[in-house]
Design a protein around this motif. Structure first.
Motif, PDB file in Angstrom:
ATOM      1  N   PRO A   1       4.868   5.719  -1.521  1.00 50.85           N
ATOM      2  CA  PRO A   1       4.285   5.566  -2.861  1.00 50.85           C
ATOM      3  C   PRO A   1       2.864   6.132  -2.878  1.00 50.85           C
ATOM      4  CG  PRO A   1       4.393   3.435  -1.737  1.00 50.85           C
ATOM      5  CD  PRO A   1       5.103   4.423  -0.863  1.00 50.85           C
ATOM      6  N   ASP A   2       2.627   7.115  -3.723  1.00 46.34           N
ATOM      7  CA  ASP A   2       1.345   7.819  -3.742  1.00 46.34           C
ATOM      8  C   ASP A   2       0.340   7.072  -4.637  1.00 46.34           C
ATOM      9  OD1 ASP A   2       3.084   8.436  -5.809  1.00 46.34           O
ATOM     10  OD2 ASP A   2       2.316  10.454  -6.108  1.00 46.34           O
ATOM     11  N   ILE A   3      -0.031   5.873  -4.186  1.00 46.10           N
ATOM     12  CA  ILE A   3      -0.969   5.066  -4.956  1.00 46.10           C
ATOM     13  C   ILE A   3      -2.339   5.735  -4.970  1.00 46.10           C
ATOM     14  CG2 ILE A   3       0.259   2.895  -4.641  1.00 46.10           C
ATOM     15  CD1 ILE A   3      -1.692   2.219  -2.380  1.00 46.10           C
ATOM     16  N   TRP A   4      -3.082   5.534  -6.073  1.00 45.66           N
ATOM     17  CA  TRP A   4      -4.399   6.129  -6.226  1.00 45.66           C
ATOM     18  C   TRP A   4      -5.280   5.173  -7.007  1.00 45.66           C
ATOM     19  CZ3 TRP A   4      -4.718  10.448 -10.460  1.00 45.66           C
ATOM     20  CH2 TRP A   4      -3.909  10.122 -11.547  1.00 45.66           C
TER      21      TRP A   4
ATOM     22  N   VAL B   1      -1.209  -1.738  -3.355  1.00 44.19           N
ATOM     23  CA  VAL B   1      -2.639  -1.530  -3.120  1.00 44.19           C
ATOM     24  C   VAL B   1      -3.163  -2.583  -2.150  1.00 44.19           C
ATOM     25  CG1 VAL B   1      -4.927  -1.576  -4.195  1.00 44.19           C
ATOM     26  CG2 VAL B   1      -3.036  -0.366  -5.322  1.00 44.19           C
ATOM     27  N   GLN B   2      -2.722  -3.827  -2.336  1.00 39.97           N
ATOM     28  CA  GLN B   2      -3.134  -4.902  -1.431  1.00 39.97           C
ATOM     29  C   GLN B   2      -2.694  -4.609   0.001  1.00 39.97           C
ATOM     30  OE1 GLN B   2      -1.582  -8.802  -2.473  1.00 39.97           O
ATOM     31  NE2 GLN B   2      -3.508  -9.766  -1.856  1.00 39.97           N
ATOM     32  N   LEU B   3      -1.480  -4.098   0.167  1.00 42.12           N
ATOM     33  CA  LEU B   3      -1.021  -3.692   1.498  1.00 42.12           C
ATOM     34  C   LEU B   3      -1.950  -2.633   2.086  1.00 42.12           C
ATOM     35  CD1 LEU B   3       0.963  -3.433   3.871  1.00 42.12           C
ATOM     36  CD2 LEU B   3       2.327  -1.873   2.438  1.00 42.12           C
ATOM     37  N   GLY B   4      -2.278  -1.623   1.294  1.00 43.40           N
ATOM     38  CA  GLY B   4      -3.181  -0.586   1.770  1.00 43.40           C
ATOM     39  C   GLY B   4      -4.529  -1.144   2.175  1.00 43.40           C
ATOM     40  N   GLN B   5      -5.011  -2.112   1.410  1.00 41.14           N
ATOM     41  CA  GLN B   5      -6.294  -2.733   1.742  1.00 41.14           C
ATOM     42  C   GLN B   5      -6.218  -3.508   3.058  1.00 41.14           C
ATOM     43  OE1 GLN B   5      -6.604  -4.776  -2.038  1.00 41.14           O
ATOM     44  NE2 GLN B   5      -8.240  -3.416  -2.744  1.00 41.14           N
TER      45      GLN B   5
ATOM     46  N   GLN C   1     -14.147   0.213  -6.057  1.00 39.38           N
ATOM     47  CA  GLN C   1     -14.974   1.270  -5.479  1.00 39.38           C
ATOM     48  C   GLN C   1     -15.023   1.193  -3.952  1.00 39.38           C
ATOM     49  OE1 GLN C   1     -16.542   4.032  -6.789  1.00 39.38           O
ATOM     50  NE2 GLN C   1     -15.254   3.535  -8.566  1.00 39.38           N
ATOM     51  N   LYS C   2     -15.045  -0.024  -3.409  1.00 36.91           N
ATOM     52  CA  LYS C   2     -15.065  -0.161  -1.954  1.00 36.91           C
ATOM     53  C   LYS C   2     -13.786   0.398  -1.338  1.00 36.91           C
ATOM     54  CE  LYS C   2     -18.253  -4.061  -1.406  1.00 36.91           C
ATOM     55  NZ  LYS C   2     -18.419  -5.441  -0.879  1.00 36.91           N
ATOM     56  N   THR C   3     -12.678   0.182  -2.031  1.00 37.58           N
ATOM     57  CA  THR C   3     -11.406   0.707  -1.534  1.00 37.58           C
ATOM     58  C   THR C   3     -11.393   2.229  -1.609  1.00 37.58           C
ATOM     59  OG1 THR C   3     -10.283  -1.320  -2.255  1.00 37.58           O
ATOM     60  CG2 THR C   3      -8.897   0.596  -1.788  1.00 37.58           C
ATOM     61  N   ILE C   4     -11.885   2.770  -2.710  1.00 38.62           N
ATOM     62  CA  ILE C   4     -11.962   4.229  -2.845  1.00 38.62           C
ATOM     63  C   ILE C   4     -12.765   4.827  -1.694  1.00 38.62           C
ATOM     64  CG2 ILE C   4     -12.918   6.100  -4.246  1.00 38.62           C
ATOM     65  CD1 ILE C   4     -12.292   4.332  -6.720  1.00 38.62           C
ATOM     66  N   LYS C   5     -13.929   4.250  -1.431  1.00 44.52           N
ATOM     67  CA  LYS C   5     -14.785   4.768  -0.361  1.00 44.52           C
ATOM     68  C   LYS C   5     -14.136   4.607   1.010  1.00 44.52           C
ATOM     69  CE  LYS C   5     -19.131   4.042  -2.839  1.00 44.52           C
ATOM     70  NZ  LYS C   5     -20.416   3.277  -2.879  1.00 44.52           N
ATOM     71  N   ALA C   6     -13.421   3.481   1.211  1.00 47.86           N
ATOM     72  CA  ALA C   6     -12.766   3.253   2.498  1.00 47.86           C
ATOM     73  C   ALA C   6     -11.640   4.249   2.735  1.00 47.86           C
ATOM     74  CB  ALA C   6     -12.232   1.821   2.569  1.00 47.86           C
ATOM     75  N   VAL C   7     -10.862   4.549   1.689  1.00 47.34           N
ATOM     76  CA  VAL C   7      -9.783   5.533   1.821  1.00 47.34           C
ATOM     77  C   VAL C   7     -10.358   6.905   2.147  1.00 47.34           C
ATOM     78  CG1 VAL C   7      -7.948   6.764   0.587  1.00 47.34           C
ATOM     79  CG2 VAL C   7      -8.195   4.284   0.305  1.00 47.34           C
ATOM     80  N   GLN C   8     -11.361   7.299   1.399  1.00 50.31           N
ATOM     81  CA  GLN C   8     -11.946   8.619   1.605  1.00 50.31           C
ATOM     82  C   GLN C   8     -12.623   8.741   2.968  1.00 50.31           C
ATOM     83  OE1 GLN C   8     -14.293   8.764  -2.006  1.00 50.31           O
ATOM     84  NE2 GLN C   8     -12.685   9.875  -3.114  1.00 50.31           N
ATOM     85  N   LYS C   9     -13.251   7.664   3.423  1.00 51.48           N
ATOM     86  CA  LYS C   9     -13.861   7.667   4.758  1.00 51.48           C
ATOM     87  C   LYS C   9     -12.779   7.818   5.823  1.00 51.48           C
ATOM     88  CE  LYS C   9     -16.769   4.893   7.861  1.00 51.48           C
ATOM     89  NZ  LYS C   9     -17.529   3.611   7.997  1.00 51.48           N
TER      90      LYS C   9
ATOM     91  N   PRO D   1     -10.068  13.289  -4.121  1.00 49.23           N
ATOM     92  CA  PRO D   1     -11.094  12.791  -5.044  1.00 49.23           C
ATOM     93  C   PRO D   1     -10.702  11.495  -5.744  1.00 49.23           C
ATOM     94  CG  PRO D   1     -10.019  14.752  -5.930  1.00 49.23           C
ATOM     95  CD  PRO D   1      -9.585  14.626  -4.504  1.00 49.23           C
ATOM     96  N   ASP D   2      -9.400  11.233  -5.862  1.00 51.26           N
ATOM     97  CA  ASP D   2      -8.929  10.000  -6.482  1.00 51.26           C
ATOM     98  C   ASP D   2      -8.501   8.962  -5.452  1.00 51.26           C
ATOM     99  OD1 ASP D   2      -9.196  10.730  -9.246  1.00 51.26           O
ATOM    100  OD2 ASP D   2      -7.506  12.094  -8.956  1.00 51.26           O
ATOM    101  N   ALA D   3      -8.819   9.203  -4.174  1.00 51.09           N
ATOM    102  CA  ALA D   3      -8.489   8.287  -3.080  1.00 51.09           C
ATOM    103  C   ALA D   3      -6.991   8.022  -2.983  1.00 51.09           C
ATOM    104  CB  ALA D   3      -9.256   6.974  -3.228  1.00 51.09           C
ATOM    105  N   THR D   4      -6.197   9.046  -3.240  1.00 49.80           N
ATOM    106  CA  THR D   4      -4.746   8.903  -3.160  1.00 49.80           C
ATOM    107  C   THR D   4      -4.310   8.613  -1.726  1.00 49.80           C
ATOM    108  OG1 THR D   4      -4.486  10.474  -4.982  1.00 49.80           O
ATOM    109  CG2 THR D   4      -2.539  10.033  -3.625  1.00 49.80           C
TER     110      THR D   4
END
Length: 371
Positions: free
Chosen positions: A233-236, A244-248, A266-274, A285-288
């Motif tokens: 699932p390409d969550i973003w 999303v909770q699983l991804g977190q 925002q913290k999740t977006i930054k964590a995915v991108q990091k 850019p959308d933290a997919t």
């Protein structure tokens, strides 16, 4: 009034009274079979034919690429009126509810399938754009996916019951048609709760999705060999819920400082991108959660393991109806639930979480389930 797709709870939507469409039992007329409807688009009852009201504002077309189908159930009584007139009344009542109660421009979903096997156009221009196969109508069935996914509502409630065969066959025909027109595949079919915090499409119906995907694959003339090993699932950043909770939880297990809330903050977006940056994955850019993102995040786990990744697996398994508690301890109940998932998707029943089992747990499609 404009549609606020992010603030509306679709369960509130469909639990409202839907009038005569949910109570009348006036016949047993069934829709044309999937085989007789396979050519063209005549099997879809368009908005004019079921007596739709005009939309309250212009229907918008998406500039995004259509990349999936999202299947829903309506969550109201399972009518035994299988007639065409019942299906048309269902469509009218649904539109009234969406426009008058929720202030939406029109019906929320692109298409509706009745328990008698009738397929009806939902939002205006959905059939027109399906025929063209270029752009899709922006709908209101799943916030974050309304411009990317074709939404199909199915009449009934399927927590413990499964849909009647007429509905299943008509849904299959519709999905085959959508896939052909938008160049999708059987493995691009998901449930609503794969992208939102909801109990839709119901646990019993969701467990029929491997069978539904195989039927769509057969209708497309494709085979499991054509499918990717795993379609995650390409969550973003625009979606939420248990996936999303699983991804977190997976990010937390890998050292991120997050709260596993199910909200893509925002913290999740930054964590995915990091994570993507650190692992040589193109930073989205959308933290997919791309395939590479998922597959570097999920750890191999066996019974007896502990930690945040175990809690994540338990949380999503519990949401999908399995008898587990989110303790963080890979106990016997968790092993049994994982084994059940493996059996459902045609995987070796080890009771352990390997890469492919993780994909199935997350709500993705695995090649083995298409065989």
């Amino acid at each position: 009034m404009t549609e606020d797709h992010s603030a509306l709870d679709r369960r509130t939507l469909f639990k409202a009274t839907l009038g005569a469409a949910t109570v009348a039992v006036v016949g047993s007329e069934l829709a044309p079979t999937a085989a007789s409807a396979a050519d063209g688009f005549d099997f879809v009852v368009d908005c004019d034919d079921w007596g739709a009201r005009p939309p309250s504002s212009p229907i918008q077309l998406s500039g995004n690429v259509t990349n999936k189908i999202i299947v829903h159930h309506m969550e109201f009584p399972n009518s035994t009126d299988y007639s065409l007139e019942h299906a048309k009344q269902l469509a009218r009542d649904c539109q009234d509810l969406h426009m008058d109660t929720n202030g939406w421009a029109d019906t929320g979903q692109h298409f509706t399938v009745s328990r008698g096997g009738y397929v009806l156009e939902g939002r205006h221009r959905s059939l027109e754009t399906l025929e063209a196969g270029q752009q899709q109508v922006i709908a209101a069935h799943c916030p974050g996916e309304n411009g990317n996914a074709i939404g199909i509502e199915n009449e009934g409630t399927y927590f413990t019951e499964t849909p009647p065969q007429a509905l299943f066959d008509a849904l299959t025909t519709l999905c085959v048609t959508v896939c052909r027109q938008y160049r999708l595949h059987a493995y691009d079919l998901f449930g609503h709760w794969d992208f939102r915090d909801t109990d839709c499409p119901g646990a019993a119906f969701y467990r029929e999705f491997p069978q539904l995907r195989r039927a769509v694959q057969a209708g497309l003339g494709e085979s499991a060999a054509d499918a990717p090993a795993r379609r995650w699932p390409d969550i973003w950043q625009f979606v939420g819920g248990p996936v999303v909770q699983l991804g977190q939880y997976l990010l937390i297990a890998s050292g991120a400082k997050l709260t596993a809330s199910g909200t893509f903050d925002q913290k999740t977006i930054k964590a995915v991108q990091k994570w993507q940056s650190q692992h040589g994955i193109p930073v989205d850019p959308d933290a997919t959660f791309t395939t590479a993102t998922w597959e570097t995040l999920v750890p191999a786990l066996e019974p007896g393991a502990t930690g945040a990744a175990v809690t994540g697996a338990q949380t999503i398994l519990a949401h999908k109806g399995y008898a587990v508690s989110a303790t963080g301890n890979y106990d016997a109940a968790t092993q049994a639930a994982v084994t059940a998932i493996q059996q459902l998707h045609g995987l070796p029943t080890t009771g352990s979480l390997d890469l492919t089992t993780w994909c199935a747990v997350a709500g993705g499609t695995v090649r083995e389930s298409l065989s």
